[in-house]
Design an enzyme around this catalytic site. Structure first.
Site, PDB file in Angstrom:
ATOM      1  N   GLU A   1      -3.150  -4.428  -3.272  1.00 43.15           N
ATOM      2  CA  GLU A   1      -3.639  -5.256  -4.384  1.00 43.15           C
ATOM      3  C   GLU A   1      -3.716  -4.432  -5.668  1.00 43.15           C
ATOM      4  OE1 GLU A   1      -4.935  -4.722  -1.405  1.00 43.15           O
ATOM      5  OE2 GLU A   1      -6.315  -6.301  -0.788  1.00 43.15           O
TER       6      GLU A   1
ATOM      7  N   ASN B   1       0.830  -1.211   0.000  1.00 42.74           N
ATOM      8  CA  ASN B   1       0.000   0.000   0.000  1.00 42.74           C
ATOM      9  C   ASN B   1       0.862   1.258   0.000  1.00 42.74           C
ATOM     10  OD1 ASN B   1       0.583  -0.892   2.672  1.00 42.74           O
ATOM     11  ND2 ASN B   1      -1.095   0.303   3.531  1.00 42.74           N
TER      12      ASN B   1
HETATM   13  N1  THU Z   1      -5.425  -1.500   2.432  1.00 39.55           N
HETATM   14  C1  THU Z   1      -4.876  -2.266   1.443  1.00 39.55           C
HETATM   15  O1  THU Z   1      -3.746  -2.039   1.000  1.00 39.55           O
HETATM   16  N2  THU Z   1      -5.609  -3.309   0.948  1.00 39.55           N
HETATM   17  C2  THU Z   1      -6.851  -3.644   1.408  1.00 39.55           C
HETATM   18  O2  THU Z   1      -7.480  -4.534   0.841  1.00 39.55           O
HETATM   19  C3  THU Z   1      -7.411  -2.976   2.589  1.00 39.55           C
HETATM   20  C4  THU Z   1      -6.747  -1.707   2.984  1.00 39.55           C
HETATM   21  C5  THU Z   1      -4.645  -0.354   2.945  1.00 39.55           C
HETATM   22  C6  THU Z   1      -5.194   0.992   2.597  1.00 39.55           C
HETATM   23  C7  THU Z   1      -4.585   1.867   3.684  1.00 39.55           C
HETATM   24  O3  THU Z   1      -3.282   2.262   3.254  1.00 39.55           O
HETATM   25  C8  THU Z   1      -4.438   0.917   4.862  1.00 39.55           C
HETATM   26  O4  THU Z   1      -4.598  -0.393   4.349  1.00 39.55           O
HETATM   27  C9  THU Z   1      -5.476   1.151   5.948  1.00 39.55           C
HETATM   28  O5  THU Z   1      -6.764   1.112   5.426  1.00 39.55           O
END
Ligand code: THU
Length: 150
Positions: free
Chosen positions: A61, A48
């Site tokens: 993802e 992320n």
């Molecule tokens: N996040 C993801 O990378 N994938 C997901 O499926 C759920 C949430 C990230 C977004 C944000 O940077 C952090 O998790 C908290 O929501």
């Protein structure tokens, strides 16, 4: 099509965890890693990437799919592993009891490449004590996709 052998499954989970070390998550402090297994056995990862304008943050993802598709990848998505949690000393996610499943937007993003390949990828959601194994179609039933626009 590469089968999901136990070794590949473990390697995919390890790749997702390794990818989470590169998360840029200074706002949520929630590190997420994703790993995509392709039909040729190759693995593409993402983490992320948050933004000071919070709503612009990118999920792991989505980053992985963008890396794959911007390098020319189309279809062939066999499996996806996702891990999330607070970072350990090396930055890798420490999963909580509740396995992280792809958010709604990521399900749709994953569906694009899945539908291009005409298959339903396995999705591994990694928790502290269990790995929930499901499929994208189970997470996003009756999905809207490229075939609706054909
Ligand atoms: N996040 C993801 O990378 N994938 C997901 O499926 C759920 C949430 C990230 C977004 C944000 O940077 C952090 O998790 C908290 O929501």
């Amino acid at each position: 099509m590469s089968a999901m052998t136990p070794d590949r499954r473990e390697a995919l989970i390890a790749a997702a965890r390794a990818a989470s070390a590169h998360a840029y998550a200074p706002y949520s402090h929630f590190h997420v890693g994703a790993a995509l297994l392709l039909a040729d056995g190759s693995v593409v990862t993402g983490a992320n990437v948050e933004n000071a304008s919070y709503g612009l943050s990118l999920c792991a993802e989505t980053v992985a799919v963008a890396k794959l598709m911007s390098d020319g990848g189309r279809g062939g998505l066999t499996a996806v592993a996702v891990i999330g949690g607070a970072p350990d000393a090396s930055g890798k996610a420490t999963p909580g009891a509740e396995p992280v499943t792809p958010c709604g937007r990521c399900r749709q993003v994953l569906n694009e490449i899945a539908q291009l390949g005409g298959n339903d990828p396995v999705v591994l959601c990694i928790g502290a004590d269990e790995v929930v194994e499901t499929t994208l179609a189970a997470l996003l039933p009756r999905a809207f996709g490229p075939s609706n626009l054909a």
